[in-house]
Write a protein that holds these residues in place. Structure first.
Motif, mmCIF file in Angstrom:
data_model
loop_
_atom_site.group_PDB
_atom_site.id
_atom_site.type_symbol
_atom_site.label_atom_id
_atom_site.label_comp_id
_atom_site.label_asym_id
_atom_site.label_seq_id
_atom_site.Cartn_x
_atom_site.Cartn_y
_atom_site.Cartn_z
ATOM 1 N N THR A 32 139.080 40.377 51.344
ATOM 2 C CA THR A 32 140.243 39.817 51.409
ATOM 3 C C THR A 32 140.277 38.296 51.113
ATOM 4 O O THR A 32 139.223 37.915 51.120
ATOM 5 C CB THR A 32 141.432 39.867 52.564
ATOM 6 N N TYR A 33 141.608 37.943 50.179
ATOM 7 C CA TYR A 33 141.333 36.644 50.231
ATOM 8 C C TYR A 33 141.053 35.461 51.540
ATOM 9 O O TYR A 33 140.552 34.697 51.784
ATOM 10 C CB TYR A 33 143.133 35.891 49.481
ATOM 11 N N ARG A 34 142.040 36.143 52.476
ATOM 12 C CA ARG A 34 141.847 35.367 53.672
ATOM 13 C C ARG A 34 139.957 35.378 53.731
ATOM 14 O O ARG A 34 139.165 34.457 54.584
ATOM 15 C CB ARG A 34 142.158 35.723 54.819
ATOM 16 N N GLU A 35 139.600 36.189 54.078
ATOM 17 C CA GLU A 35 137.804 35.998 54.171
ATOM 18 C C GLU A 35 137.258 35.853 53.382
ATOM 19 O O GLU A 35 136.276 34.782 53.699
ATOM 20 C CB GLU A 35 137.418 37.646 54.424
ATOM 21 N N TYR A 36 138.009 35.796 51.735
ATOM 22 C CA TYR A 36 136.510 35.038 51.154
ATOM 23 C C TYR A 36 137.041 33.202 51.109
ATOM 24 O O TYR A 36 136.223 32.888 50.955
ATOM 25 C CB TYR A 36 137.346 35.060 49.598
ATOM 26 N N THR A 37 137.705 33.114 51.812
ATOM 27 C CA THR A 37 138.151 31.443 51.969
ATOM 28 C C THR A 37 137.470 31.514 53.055
ATOM 29 O O THR A 37 137.092 30.288 53.146
ATOM 30 C CB THR A 37 140.033 31.175 52.115
ATOM 31 N N GLU A 38 137.485 31.984 54.160
ATOM 32 C CA GLU A 38 136.724 31.605 55.601
ATOM 33 C C GLU A 38 135.639 31.833 55.193
ATOM 34 O O GLU A 38 134.307 31.628 56.186
ATOM 35 C CB GLU A 38 136.722 32.540 56.194
ATOM 36 N N LEU A 39 134.903 32.297 53.673
ATOM 37 C CA LEU A 39 133.283 31.914 53.866
ATOM 38 C C LEU A 39 133.417 30.554 52.695
ATOM 39 O O LEU A 39 133.453 30.640 51.751
ATOM 40 C CB LEU A 39 133.320 33.430 53.395
ATOM 41 N N MET A 40 131.752 30.273 52.593
ATOM 42 C CA MET A 40 131.381 29.539 51.628
ATOM 43 C C MET A 40 130.896 30.376 49.820
ATOM 44 O O MET A 40 130.649 31.484 50.592
ATOM 45 C CB MET A 40 130.108 28.754 51.993
ATOM 46 N N PRO A 41 131.239 29.781 49.329
ATOM 47 C CA PRO A 41 130.422 30.107 48.073
ATOM 48 C C PRO A 41 129.133 30.504 48.020
ATOM 49 O O PRO A 41 129.061 32.122 47.088
ATOM 50 C CB PRO A 41 131.336 29.175 46.825
ATOM 51 N N ARG A 42 128.885 29.872 48.373
ATOM 52 C CA ARG A 42 127.344 30.239 48.709
ATOM 53 C C ARG A 42 126.898 31.867 49.362
ATOM 54 O O ARG A 42 126.230 32.039 49.070
ATOM 55 C CB ARG A 42 126.482 28.969 48.607
#
Length: 231
Positions: A32-42
């Protein structure tokens, strides 16, 4: 309130990234978008590498302005491991047919065609990895692609390819490179053995004066010993 273009671009990048991960045809990642924002791109890149989705890892790295060197290296290592598995039956066959040899060479050819598509590949680093995979043939093929004599010769000496190393040195016509190689060689074998290597190939014999010059300049005691034993 003034429109924040920087923030808009950042959100646009994030949404594009989530869509890319969700819709990848080979390895879709249900995120999800929220899960993505909680992760660092790396972290996302590490997940892609873990699942061996090197293409997406490289695309994300490039899109976010990160270096793709690590991704490229891991991708090529994986390819090498795959090649190693495919050529096992040829490498350890009791008898090799002409057809076997052609099939094996085609596997290597396909690998190098893939390699050409990746810029700035370190052939020497891959050659070292090939040795760890116990594939000397692949290591030598990789070293043949390396243009810098100074870069590949130490690895050739590690493989004990003395004649091959000398051949490269003599072709460069660079006394400094020859000196570096002879310095490494002289720590492994005697001057007698180096001279014998040169005598094996007629084209090497014209370079004997350079070898004598090296010993005269950097290892006079070895030259004295060689001359005294030659009498």
């Amino acid at each position: 309130e003034e429109f924040n273009y920087d923030k808009f671009n950042e959100r646009w990048k994030e949404i594009r990234m989530v869509n890319q991960l969700r819709n990848d045809e080979n390895y879709p990642l249900f995120i999800t978008y929220r899960e993505y924002t909680e992760l660092m791109p790396r972290d996302i890149i590490r997940i892609m590498l873990k699942y061996k989705n090197f293409r997406v890892a490289a695309e994300i790295s490039e899109f976010l302005g990160y270096s793709t060197d690590k991704v490229k290296y891991k991708y090529m290592i994986e390819k090498m491991k795959n090649i190693n598995r495919r050529v096992q039956k040829y490498r350890f066959a009791e008898e090799k047919t002409k057809e076997n040899e052609m099939e094996e060479e085609q596997i290597y050819k396909d690998f190098f065609e893939d390699l050409e598509k990746i810029p700035d590949v370190s052939y020497v680093n891959l050659a070292k990895k090939a040795i760890k995979l116990r594939n000397e043939k692949l290591s030598m093929k990789l070293l043949e692609q390396e243009k810098s004599a100074l870069t590949k010769i130490p690895q050739l000496l590690e493989l004990n390819k003395i004649t091959h190393s000398l051949d490269i040195c003599f072709k460069t016509y660079d006394f400094n490179i020859l000196s570096i190689v002879l310095q490494k060689l002289s720590n492994k074998i005697s001057m007698d053995e180096i001279i014998l290597e040169c005598l094996k190939k007629p084209e090497f014999q014209t370079h004997l004066p350079k070898i004598i010059l090296f010993y005269k300049k950097y290892k006079p005691e070895d030259l004295s010993k060689f001359l005294s034993e030659s009498k």
